[in-house]
Design a protein around this motif. Structure first.
Motif, PDB file in Angstrom:
ATOM      1  N   UNK A 182      10.704  -4.778  38.028  1.00 31.22           N
ATOM      2  CA  UNK A 182       9.935  -3.988  37.312  1.00 31.22           C
ATOM      3  C   UNK A 182       8.267  -4.683  36.951  1.00 31.22           C
ATOM      4  N   UNK A 183       8.394  -6.227  36.734  1.00 31.50           N
ATOM      5  CA  UNK A 183       7.700  -6.345  36.235  1.00 31.50           C
ATOM      6  C   UNK A 183       6.439  -7.122  36.684  1.00 31.50           C
ATOM      7  N   UNK A 184       6.928  -7.487  38.307  1.00 31.98           N
ATOM      8  CA  UNK A 184       6.139  -8.227  39.591  1.00 31.98           C
ATOM      9  C   UNK A 184       5.440  -6.818  40.439  1.00 31.98           C
ATOM     10  N   UNK A 185       6.448  -5.719  40.100  1.00 32.25           N
ATOM     11  CA  UNK A 185       6.399  -4.708  41.271  1.00 32.25           C
ATOM     12  C   UNK A 185       4.544  -3.978  40.139  1.00 32.25           C
ATOM     13  N   UNK A 186       4.578  -4.100  38.289  1.00 28.92           N
ATOM     14  CA  UNK A 186       3.678  -3.400  38.355  1.00 28.92           C
ATOM     15  C   UNK A 186       2.804  -4.506  37.731  1.00 28.92           C
ATOM     16  N   UNK A 187       2.554  -5.396  38.451  1.00 28.10           N
ATOM     17  CA  UNK A 187       2.034  -5.912  38.330  1.00 28.10           C
ATOM     18  C   UNK A 187       1.051  -5.767  39.250  1.00 28.10           C
ATOM     19  N   UNK A 188       1.993  -6.077  40.522  1.00 32.65           N
ATOM     20  CA  UNK A 188       0.468  -5.200  41.916  1.00 32.65           C
ATOM     21  C   UNK A 188       0.416  -3.921  41.469  1.00 32.65           C
ATOM     22  N   UNK A 189       0.217  -3.225  40.854  1.00 36.12           N
ATOM     23  CA  UNK A 189       0.129  -2.137  40.523  1.00 36.12           C
ATOM     24  C   UNK A 189       0.316  -0.564  40.214  1.00 36.12           C
ATOM     25  N   UNK A 190       1.830  -1.038  40.516  1.00 34.14           N
ATOM     26  CA  UNK A 190       2.743  -0.297  39.950  1.00 34.14           C
ATOM     27  C   UNK A 190       2.885   0.665  38.740  1.00 34.14           C
ATOM     28  N   UNK A 191       2.395   1.729  38.690  1.00 36.91           N
ATOM     29  CA  UNK A 191       3.201   3.072  36.721  1.00 36.91           C
ATOM     30  C   UNK A 191       4.765   2.481  36.966  1.00 36.91           C
ATOM     31  N   UNK A 192       5.491   1.109  36.611  1.00 38.38           N
ATOM     32  CA  UNK A 192       6.866   1.142  36.424  1.00 38.38           C
ATOM     33  C   UNK A 192       7.255   1.807  35.153  1.00 38.38           C
ATOM     34  N   UNK A 193       8.622   2.159  35.160  1.00 37.09           N
ATOM     35  CA  UNK A 193       9.244   2.014  34.071  1.00 37.09           C
ATOM     36  C   UNK A 193      10.935   2.172  34.731  1.00 37.09           C
ATOM     37  N   UNK A 194      11.696   1.360  33.132  1.00 36.56           N
ATOM     38  CA  UNK A 194      12.354   0.029  33.294  1.00 36.56           C
ATOM     39  C   UNK A 194      13.762   0.800  32.361  1.00 36.56           C
ATOM     40  N   UNK A 195      14.684   1.045  32.388  1.00 35.29           N
ATOM     41  CA  UNK A 195      15.447   1.643  31.933  1.00 35.29           C
ATOM     42  C   UNK A 195      16.847   0.568  31.804  1.00 35.29           C
ATOM     43  N   UNK A 196      18.054  -0.196  31.085  1.00 36.59           N
ATOM     44  CA  UNK A 196      19.181  -0.626  30.619  1.00 36.59           C
ATOM     45  C   UNK A 196      19.613  -0.103  30.305  1.00 36.59           C
ATOM     46  N   UNK A 197      20.831  -0.460  29.847  1.00 35.04           N
ATOM     47  CA  UNK A 197      21.788   0.231  29.177  1.00 35.04           C
ATOM     48  C   UNK A 197      22.536  -0.892  27.727  1.00 35.04           C
ATOM     49  N   UNK A 198      21.974  -2.386  28.738  1.00 31.19           N
ATOM     50  CA  UNK A 198      21.966  -3.725  27.560  1.00 31.19           C
ATOM     51  C   UNK A 198      20.657  -3.955  26.328  1.00 31.19           C
ATOM     52  N   UNK A 199      20.579  -3.756  25.276  1.00 35.80           N
ATOM     53  CA  UNK A 199      19.592  -3.580  23.854  1.00 35.80           C
ATOM     54  C   UNK A 199      18.979  -5.317  24.408  1.00 35.80           C
ATOM     55  N   UNK A 200      20.067  -6.134  23.981  1.00 34.44           N
ATOM     56  CA  UNK A 200      18.821  -7.845  24.253  1.00 34.44           C
ATOM     57  C   UNK A 200      18.338  -7.197  25.872  1.00 34.44           C
ATOM     58  N   UNK A 201      18.934  -6.929  27.045  1.00 39.63           N
ATOM     59  CA  UNK A 201      17.747  -6.988  28.021  1.00 39.63           C
ATOM     60  C   UNK A 201      16.479  -6.383  27.950  1.00 39.63           C
ATOM     61  N   UNK A 202      16.464  -5.293  27.316  1.00 37.24           N
ATOM     62  CA  UNK A 202      15.479  -4.438  27.033  1.00 37.24           C
ATOM     63  C   UNK A 202      14.049  -5.520  26.081  1.00 37.24           C
ATOM     64  N   UNK A 203      14.799  -5.583  25.172  1.00 33.39           N
ATOM     65  CA  UNK A 203      14.165  -6.002  24.774  1.00 33.39           C
ATOM     66  C   UNK A 203      13.256  -7.901  24.814  1.00 33.39           C
ATOM     67  N   UNK A 204      14.266  -8.069  25.872  1.00 36.47           N
ATOM     68  CA  UNK A 204      13.560  -9.312  26.863  1.00 36.47           C
ATOM     69  C   UNK A 204      12.995  -9.181  27.715  1.00 36.47           C
ATOM     70  N   UNK A 205      12.651  -7.788  28.398  1.00 36.18           N
ATOM     71  CA  UNK A 205      11.761  -7.322  29.105  1.00 36.18           C
ATOM     72  C   UNK A 205      10.694  -6.675  28.915  1.00 36.18           C
ATOM     73  N   UNK A 206      10.980  -6.021  27.055  1.00 41.04           N
ATOM     74  CA  UNK A 206       9.899  -6.081  27.159  1.00 41.04           C
ATOM     75  C   UNK A 206       8.349  -7.230  26.346  1.00 41.04           C
TER      76      UNK A 206
END
Length: 275
Positions: free
Chosen positions: A61-85
């Motif tokens: 998600x992060x590399x895709x956004x860095x390349x210019x995409x408008x990215x949303x990521x979704x995950x069931x794991x609360x801690x991984x969402x926090x890490x990604x943010x």
């Protein structure tokens, strides 16, 4: 909210705990080369509305956004969402990360041009719901791309090895069925106008020997972390022995490190006008 039986709700609660166990953010660092290869093949154009389902710590998600995409990521794991943010903020990249379920995606119909899942949505317990949701949130004419471990590949063998020690949930069909071409075609069905599948190899490389790879997985990878926790001392020793044997037999390195390739099925579909 999709209704479900108490048994299924209990299973989903346990599965969420599995994916929150360990530390997938650390585990995934060794998987980044393969993830970036997968992302490069997508050739995501700037401005593309992209959804990364089961996004983990944001590996694509992060590399895709860095390349210019408008990215949303979704995950069931609360801690991984926090890490990604946190990772996106540290990198100065704008990505929306949501906690959510692949079977009940919190987005309107047709919200995305590209819906992607790299070794993620395959682990949800109700695959027919996953297929319906991937189709629903993708706009007509948009693209759905998945990478799913195959039953006969290395990771398929790994899960079968674990299953001999800790039986998988009875309510849940094997996630590895998402790596079967006929099953994928049946699940996506008439919802897609085009569907191509191809088998590819995902590179794994660790700078330590197979015995330490097993410990790495036990520490950081939720499914193996929980499998060990479910066993007594003798059961843990037996599981460790079988996993070490598996890694040793498939190791292509001869210098004290560990390298192997894991087969996966890449699914590339165009959503039809109706799904």
């Amino acid at each position: 909210m999709t209704e479900m039986t108490p048994e299924m709700q209990g299973l989903k609660t346990r599965l969420k705990a599995v994916w929150m166990a360990g530390d997938y953010g650390v585990f995934a660092k060794y998987l980044e080369p393969g993830a970036l290869e997968f992302l490069a093949r997508l050739a995501v154009a700037p401005g593309t509305r992209m959804l990364d389902v089961a996004c983990g710590a944001g590996q694509i998600a992060i590399p895709a956004a860095r390349a210019g995409a408008r990215v949303t990521g979704v995950d069931i794991a609360t801690n991984l969402v926090e890490q990604a943010r946190a990772r996106a903020a540290a990198d100065g990249v704008e990505v929306r990360f949501d906690e959510g379920d692949a079977e009940m995606l919190p987005y309107a119909d047709g919200s995305f041009d590209l819906v992607v899942s790299l070794i993620g949505a395959m682990f949800a317990p109700r695959p027919e719901r996953v297929a319906a949701e991937l189709l629903r949130v993708c706009r007509p004419g948009g693209r759905i791309v998945m990478a799913n471990w195959t039953p006969s590949g290395f990771v398929g063998l790994m899960f079968k090895t674990i299953g001999r020690h800790v039986p998988p949930p009875a309510l849940m069909p094997s996630p590895l069925l998402w790596g079967d071409q006929a099953t994928v075609r049946d699940r996506l069905g008439g919802g897609v106008a085009q569907l191509q599948t191809s088998k590819r190899l995902y590179p794994f490389a660790y700078p330590f020997p197979p015995a330490e790879v097993v410990e790495h997985y036990r520490t950081y990878y939720g499914p193996i972390n929980r499998a060990f926790e479910a066993l007594d001392a003798s059961g843990q020793a037996a599981l460790r022995r079988d996993l070490e044997q598996l890694w040793t037999e498939h190791n292509r390195a001869t210098d004290g490190t560990t390298r192997y390739d894991a087969e996966y099925l890449e699914v590339d579909a165009i959503r039809g006008q109706s799904a």
